[in-house]
Design an enzyme around this catalytic site. Structure first.
Site: not given
Ligand code: FPP
Length: 260
Positions: A32, A80
């Site tokens: 996250d 998501n």
């Molecule tokens: C949460 O951060 C992250 C995700 C929903 C996506 C996770 C994906 C990756 C880490 C990339 C790697 C993936 C692969 C398949 C190699 P957020 O966007 O919710 O962050 P925020 O809470 O700060 O907005």
């Protein structure tokens, strides 16, 4: 964060502080903070996901070298899809980018890819990248890199209940024979046996929720939360989180004195 690390220690000294016999077999991570990482730098959110992918590469190698058996990463949840189309498209392209560039290193590190989730609902190019990577690493016998992609814990439980109920209705299973083991085997983690359940769950970015992740499998996992945003998460963070895990007293419902 890292009270137990002395700033002057090099990485080998830090690694040596961990008890090798207490390295968690199965680590699950809720990655996250990609969006916040990007926002802090006045970049679009997708830049955070791109950097998050680089962290996945690094942490995969670190975990594999430590002797972790299964590393489960929550890459995309069934919830998501509610994000803006542009961000969803980018997230669906990430496995393609990741496997296109990283499969040779996975093979070099003897890491086998597994993916759990509703894969048939992903775009065709993502499905192809996933199935190719599973196939290309199928002879690897080391750590399993298990991506949760279009995964949701409640949906997984519904699917398991449906599959068990259909076995009962076809007279292939008696109701009395539905045990925890049967449920385990019908979940998406069934293939990870004997390491179905995470020993350690890590969530980055300061949030302290499980967000529909592995609802059955986390029953006795240790939870460690860190303020580090996923794109900044480093080997040092992982060592520190495993160190915290090693200080916990896991009793699985027993009393401390009992050793059965
Ligand atoms: C949460 O951060 C992250 C995700 C929903 C996506 C996770 C994906 C990756 C880490 C990339 C790697 C993936 C692969 C398949 C190699 P957020 O966007 O919710 O962050 P925020 O809470 O700060 O907005």
């Amino acid at each position: 964060m890292l009270d137990f690390f002395n700033k002057k220690e090099n990485m080998d000294e830090k690694r040596n502080k961990l008890k090798r016999e207490l390295i968690p077999n199965h680590i699950a991570i809720i990655m996250d903070g990609n969006g916040r990482w990007a926002k802090k730098r006045h970049l679009p959110r997708i830049a955070g996901h791109k950097q998050g992918m680089e962290t996945v590469k690094n942490i995969t190698k670190v975990a594999s070298n430590l002797g972790v058996k299964v590393l489960t990463l929550y890459a995309f949840s069934t919830e998501n899809w509610k994000r803006p189309d542009k961000e969803v498209d980018f997230l669906m392209d990430l496995p393609v980018k990741f496997f296109n560039t990283f499969v040779p290193e996975l093979i070099e590190n003897n890491v086998r890819v597994n993916v759990m989730g509703y894969i048939d609902m992903l775009p065709k190019k993502t499905q192809k990248a996933v199935y190719d990577a599973i196939e290309q690493t199928s002879n690897c016998t080391g750590m399993v890199l298990n991506f949760a992609l279009n995964y949701g814990g409640r949906a997984e439980l519904v699917s398991a209940i449906q599959s068990i109920a259909s076995k009962v209705s076809e007279n292939k299973l008696e109701i009395e024979k539905i045990t925890e083991k049967v449920v385990d085997a019908n979940l998406m983690t069934g293939k990870l046996a004997p390491y179905n359940d995470p020993d350690l769950l890590i969530r980055t970015s300061g949030e302290e929720r499980i967000s529909n992740f592995l609802l059955w499998q986390l029953a006795y996992s240790e939870f460690v939360f860190t303020d580090t945003l996923w794109p900044d998460y480093s080997e040092e963070d992982l060592l520190a989180n495993i160190y915290t895990f090693q200080t916990r007293d896991r009793r699985f419902g027993r009393l401390k004195e009992e050793k059965k």
